[in-house]
Design a protein around this motif. Sequence first.
Motif, PDB file in Angstrom:
ATOM      1  N   UNK A 178      51.158 -54.495  23.149  1.00 22.58           N
ATOM      2  CA  UNK A 178      49.940 -54.358  23.958  1.00 22.58           C
ATOM      3  C   UNK A 178      49.359 -55.682  24.431  1.00 22.58           C
ATOM      4  N   UNK A 179      49.665 -56.767  23.755  1.00 24.66           N
ATOM      5  CA  UNK A 179      49.123 -58.056  24.199  1.00 24.66           C
ATOM      6  C   UNK A 179      50.068 -58.786  25.155  1.00 24.66           C
ATOM      7  N   UNK A 180      51.181 -58.169  25.534  1.00 26.71           N
ATOM      8  CA  UNK A 180      52.117 -58.804  26.458  1.00 26.71           C
ATOM      9  C   UNK A 180      51.485 -59.199  27.788  1.00 26.71           C
ATOM     10  N   UNK A 181      50.668 -58.340  28.425  1.00 20.46           N
ATOM     11  CA  UNK A 181      50.039 -58.763  29.686  1.00 20.46           C
ATOM     12  C   UNK A 181      49.171 -60.008  29.518  1.00 20.46           C
ATOM     13  N   UNK A 182      48.432 -60.067  28.439  1.00 21.82           N
ATOM     14  CA  UNK A 182      47.593 -61.238  28.179  1.00 21.82           C
ATOM     15  C   UNK A 182      48.435 -62.488  27.981  1.00 21.82           C
ATOM     16  N   UNK A 183      49.532 -62.359  27.237  1.00 21.37           N
ATOM     17  CA  UNK A 183      50.411 -63.506  27.004  1.00 21.37           C
ATOM     18  C   UNK A 183      51.050 -63.970  28.311  1.00 21.37           C
ATOM     19  N   UNK A 184      51.424 -63.025  29.164  1.00 16.91           N
ATOM     20  CA  UNK A 184      52.024 -63.387  30.454  1.00 16.91           C
ATOM     21  C   UNK A 184      51.011 -64.121  31.329  1.00 16.91           C
ATOM     22  N   UNK A 243      47.905 -63.412  38.475  1.00 18.15           N
ATOM     23  CA  UNK A 243      47.616 -62.899  37.132  1.00 18.15           C
ATOM     24  C   UNK A 243      47.402 -61.387  37.155  1.00 18.15           C
ATOM     25  N   UNK A 244      46.676 -60.888  38.146  1.00 18.79           N
ATOM     26  CA  UNK A 244      46.431 -59.455  38.248  1.00 18.79           C
ATOM     27  C   UNK A 244      47.735 -58.684  38.469  1.00 18.79           C
ATOM     28  N   UNK A 245      48.534 -59.130  39.440  1.00 22.10           N
ATOM     29  CA  UNK A 245      49.775 -58.424  39.747  1.00 22.10           C
ATOM     30  C   UNK A 245      50.767 -58.509  38.593  1.00 22.10           C
ATOM     31  N   UNK A 246      50.878 -59.688  37.983  1.00 22.96           N
ATOM     32  CA  UNK A 246      51.762 -59.858  36.833  1.00 22.96           C
ATOM     33  C   UNK A 246      51.322 -58.953  35.693  1.00 22.96           C
ATOM     34  N   UNK A 247      50.033 -58.892  35.453  1.00 21.88           N
ATOM     35  CA  UNK A 247      49.503 -58.038  34.399  1.00 21.88           C
ATOM     36  C   UNK A 247      49.860 -56.575  34.636  1.00 21.88           C
ATOM     37  N   UNK A 248      49.781 -56.136  35.877  1.00 26.47           N
ATOM     38  CA  UNK A 248      50.132 -54.748  36.196  1.00 26.47           C
ATOM     39  C   UNK A 248      51.605 -54.476  35.920  1.00 26.47           C
ATOM     40  N   UNK A 249      52.490 -55.390  36.335  1.00 29.05           N
ATOM     41  CA  UNK A 249      53.921 -55.167  36.126  1.00 29.05           C
ATOM     42  C   UNK A 249      54.297 -55.230  34.651  1.00 29.05           C
ATOM     43  N   UNK A 250      53.711 -56.160  33.916  1.00 29.85           N
ATOM     44  CA  UNK A 250      54.012 -56.254  32.482  1.00 29.85           C
ATOM     45  C   UNK A 250      53.459 -55.032  31.756  1.00 29.85           C
ATOM     46  N   UNK A 251      52.276 -54.584  32.129  1.00 29.67           N
ATOM     47  CA  UNK A 251      51.713 -53.372  31.522  1.00 29.67           C
ATOM     48  C   UNK A 251      52.642 -52.190  31.745  1.00 29.67           C
ATOM     49  N   UNK A 252      53.161 -52.037  32.966  1.00 26.58           N
ATOM     50  CA  UNK A 252      54.108 -50.951  33.236  1.00 26.58           C
ATOM     51  C   UNK A 252      55.351 -51.075  32.365  1.00 26.58           C
ATOM     52  N   UNK A 286      56.562 -69.437  49.564  1.00 26.52           N
ATOM     53  CA  UNK A 286      56.380 -68.191  48.829  1.00 26.52           C
ATOM     54  C   UNK A 286      56.524 -68.413  47.329  1.00 26.52           C
ATOM     55  N   UNK A 287      55.966 -67.481  46.597  1.00 29.04           N
ATOM     56  CA  UNK A 287      56.126 -67.423  45.150  1.00 29.04           C
ATOM     57  C   UNK A 287      56.690 -66.049  44.830  1.00 29.04           C
ATOM     58  N   UNK A 288      57.745 -65.996  44.031  1.00 24.17           N
ATOM     59  CA  UNK A 288      58.325 -64.740  43.574  1.00 24.17           C
ATOM     60  C   UNK A 288      58.107 -64.646  42.083  1.00 24.17           C
ATOM     61  N   UNK A 289      57.673 -63.489  41.635  1.00 20.27           N
ATOM     62  CA  UNK A 289      57.512 -63.214  40.213  1.00 20.27           C
ATOM     63  C   UNK A 289      58.279 -61.935  39.910  1.00 20.27           C
ATOM     64  N   UNK A 290      59.141 -62.003  38.887  1.00 20.57           N
ATOM     65  CA  UNK A 290      59.953 -60.859  38.484  1.00 20.57           C
ATOM     66  C   UNK A 290      59.648 -60.508  37.039  1.00 20.57           C
ATOM     67  N   UNK A 291      59.604 -59.228  36.745  1.00 17.48           N
ATOM     68  CA  UNK A 291      59.412 -58.743  35.380  1.00 17.48           C
ATOM     69  C   UNK A 291      60.614 -57.865  35.045  1.00 17.48           C
ATOM     70  N   UNK A 292      61.339 -58.258  34.011  1.00 15.45           N
ATOM     71  CA  UNK A 292      62.544 -57.553  33.575  1.00 15.45           C
ATOM     72  C   UNK A 292      62.238 -56.728  32.327  1.00 15.45           C
ATOM     73  N   UNK A 293      62.793 -55.511  32.276  1.00 15.45           N
ATOM     74  CA  UNK A 293      62.733 -54.709  31.063  1.00 15.45           C
ATOM     75  C   UNK A 293      64.010 -53.887  30.947  1.00 15.45           C
ATOM     76  N   UNK A 294      64.142 -53.134  29.868  1.00 19.86           N
ATOM     77  CA  UNK A 294      65.381 -52.400  29.593  1.00 19.86           C
ATOM     78  C   UNK A 294      65.376 -50.972  30.120  1.00 19.86           C
ATOM     79  N   UNK A 295      64.345 -50.539  30.787  1.00 21.27           N
ATOM     80  CA  UNK A 295      64.278 -49.174  31.292  1.00 21.27           C
ATOM     81  C   UNK A 295      64.980 -49.087  32.640  1.00 21.27           C
TER      82      UNK A 295
END
Length: 150
Positions: free
Chosen positions: A1-7, A28-37, A97-106
């Motif tokens: 649950x603290x992953x978005x904050x850490x990101x 920070x807002x967009x990254x937080x949304x992707x990490x939360x997902x 530009x800035x690209x931010x990617x969030x990787x997960x196993x799903x």
Amino acid sequence: PSSPSAARAAIRPVLERWGLQAQVETVELLLSELVTNAVRHAAGPAPAPRFDPEAAAEIDLDSLELALLDNALNPGDTAAANADRQVEVVARRGSGSLWVEVYDQDVRMPRVRNATANDEGGRGLFLVDQLSRRWGARDTHTGKAVWFQI
């Protein structure tokens, strides 16, 4: 649950060093949304992440790679928990530009939902869609990457 904050805590100094102070809050807002997902929907147990600010300070800022490893849910079995659950954030800066990617196993691809006024969730990807230049998702060998560009 603290992953978005850490990101968010990890990305802010990188963006500031890159001279992107004006974009910090949006990223920070967009990254937080992707990490939360990723935390909510990705496969595997969802233990709390561990963030090492000293290690983040030593990261090559031209290709930031942060692995937010989770190990607090099952303290006696952290290796197994980490193997099942990992979220990785990669930020790259280009000339305009800035690209931010969030990787997960799903392997399930995200989709923008039409949240009603009474829904508690379902607005994250709508925000990503509205506030980024573009965004998307792609398969990886181990799951998926969801990304945005500003």
